[in-house]
Design a protein around this motif. Sequence first.
Motif, PDB file in Angstrom:
ATOM      1  N   THR A  38      49.459  28.431  57.648  1.00  0.00           N
ATOM      2  CA  THR A  38      50.546  29.268  57.155  1.00  0.00           C
ATOM      3  C   THR A  38      51.636  28.356  56.619  1.00  0.00           C
ATOM      4  O   THR A  38      51.560  27.136  56.706  1.00  0.00           O
ATOM      5  CB  THR A  38      51.114  30.141  58.278  1.00  0.00           C
ATOM      6  OG1 THR A  38      51.592  29.284  59.326  1.00  0.00           O
ATOM      7  CG2 THR A  38      50.051  31.067  58.845  1.00  0.00           C
ATOM      8  N   SER A  92      54.778  27.648  53.501  1.00  0.00           N
ATOM      9  CA  SER A  92      54.829  27.320  52.082  1.00  0.00           C
ATOM     10  C   SER A  92      54.546  25.833  51.882  1.00  0.00           C
ATOM     11  O   SER A  92      54.623  25.040  52.827  1.00  0.00           O
ATOM     12  CB  SER A  92      56.215  27.643  51.538  1.00  0.00           C
ATOM     13  OG  SER A  92      57.178  26.786  52.145  1.00  0.00           O
ATOM     14  N   PRO A  93      54.250  25.434  50.643  1.00  0.00           N
ATOM     15  CA  PRO A  93      54.134  23.996  50.372  1.00  0.00           C
ATOM     16  C   PRO A  93      55.385  23.233  50.788  1.00  0.00           C
ATOM     17  O   PRO A  93      55.298  22.093  51.259  1.00  0.00           O
ATOM     18  CB  PRO A  93      53.911  23.956  48.860  1.00  0.00           C
ATOM     19  CG  PRO A  93      53.229  25.248  48.541  1.00  0.00           C
ATOM     20  CD  PRO A  93      53.864  26.252  49.473  1.00  0.00           C
ATOM     21  N   ASP A 107      61.407  26.665  55.889  1.00  0.00           N
ATOM     22  CA  ASP A 107      61.004  25.359  55.367  1.00  0.00           C
ATOM     23  C   ASP A 107      61.657  24.215  56.142  1.00  0.00           C
ATOM     24  O   ASP A 107      61.773  23.101  55.638  1.00  0.00           O
ATOM     25  CB  ASP A 107      61.379  25.245  53.877  1.00  0.00           C
ATOM     26  CG  ASP A 107      60.637  26.265  53.021  1.00  0.00           C
ATOM     27  OD1 ASP A 107      59.574  26.726  53.450  1.00  0.00           O
ATOM     28  OD2 ASP A 107      61.153  26.606  51.934  1.00  0.00           O
ATOM     29  N   HIS A 154      46.267  20.896  52.369  1.00  0.00           N
ATOM     30  CA  HIS A 154      47.711  20.678  52.455  1.00  0.00           C
ATOM     31  C   HIS A 154      48.087  19.199  52.501  1.00  0.00           C
ATOM     32  O   HIS A 154      49.278  18.878  52.634  1.00  0.00           O
ATOM     33  CB  HIS A 154      48.280  21.392  53.684  1.00  0.00           C
ATOM     34  CG  HIS A 154      48.264  22.885  53.570  1.00  0.00           C
ATOM     35  ND1 HIS A 154      49.039  23.563  52.657  1.00  0.00           N
ATOM     36  CD2 HIS A 154      47.540  23.828  54.235  1.00  0.00           C
ATOM     37  CE1 HIS A 154      48.808  24.874  52.783  1.00  0.00           C
ATOM     38  NE2 HIS A 154      47.913  25.049  53.720  1.00  0.00           N
ATOM     39  N   ASP A 160      50.694  18.206  49.887  1.00  0.00           N
ATOM     40  CA  ASP A 160      52.045  18.675  50.201  1.00  0.00           C
ATOM     41  C   ASP A 160      52.697  17.774  51.242  1.00  0.00           C
ATOM     42  O   ASP A 160      53.881  17.416  51.129  1.00  0.00           O
ATOM     43  CB  ASP A 160      52.003  20.112  50.731  1.00  0.00           C
ATOM     44  CG  ASP A 160      51.494  21.106  49.707  1.00  0.00           C
ATOM     45  OD1 ASP A 160      51.766  20.913  48.508  1.00  0.00           O
ATOM     46  OD2 ASP A 160      50.819  22.065  50.109  1.00  0.00           O
TER      47      ASP A 160
END
Length: 247
Positions: A75, A77-78, A162, A192, A195
Amino acid sequence: MDEVKVVVAHAERATLRVGDVFLKVDADQARIDAEVEAMSLAPVPTPQVLWRKPPVLAIAALAGTTLGRLGGPSTGSPAAWAAAGAAIRKLHDAPLPPRPGRSTAALTAELDAECELLMANGVLPADLVIRNRQVAEAALRPWTPAFTHGDLQIAHVFVDGDEVTGIIDWSEAGRGDALYDLATFTLGHEEHLADVLTGYGTDADADLDVIHAWWSVRSLLAVRWLTEHGFDPFAPGCEVDVLRSRM
């Protein structure tokens, strides 16, 4: 009255949650001591230590949630993954902790012995073990020691939006290879890695072969222990699938 929830339990240690308090029960006092020391030195958010009464350590719950778990959906965001990478970089740039890490020679000997057991006991197919032992060789080189978490699983990093709100479970912290932490954090979530490296902010992407090698090392060393302690490394997306992905 708050419910007592068993977070994780096996023969070596157990973690319980009661309301907003986590109780870590560990028969190895040295491991608890190492965890408390590492949290006091780490320049990243860590849980508040509420009290200690051997063999129990009480810590406060962290805000936010983890970015997922091994074998489950990821889960965040980047930007959240990048924030985690930035926090990891901050840790690795910190002054070295006093606790030494394993030498390359000791790790190589442990890995070779484990591979022999995996094949001799039929835990994994020989071709799978041999191929991943070949991949693992790239990690078994000299490295510049960094302040490493040592067990930086995705479930050990909490974020709120974030922002990283805390990192838990520091009992394996010490001087080690920074790329091992990056590999542990992205194990089973290769999608990921870019990222995380964006937030980490170095030329670590030039060492992808080493990160891939650490995936193999960690998975080979974990399979038998996990099986013997009631976990399932053969579950979809877990350690055995990570090993298969290197074939």
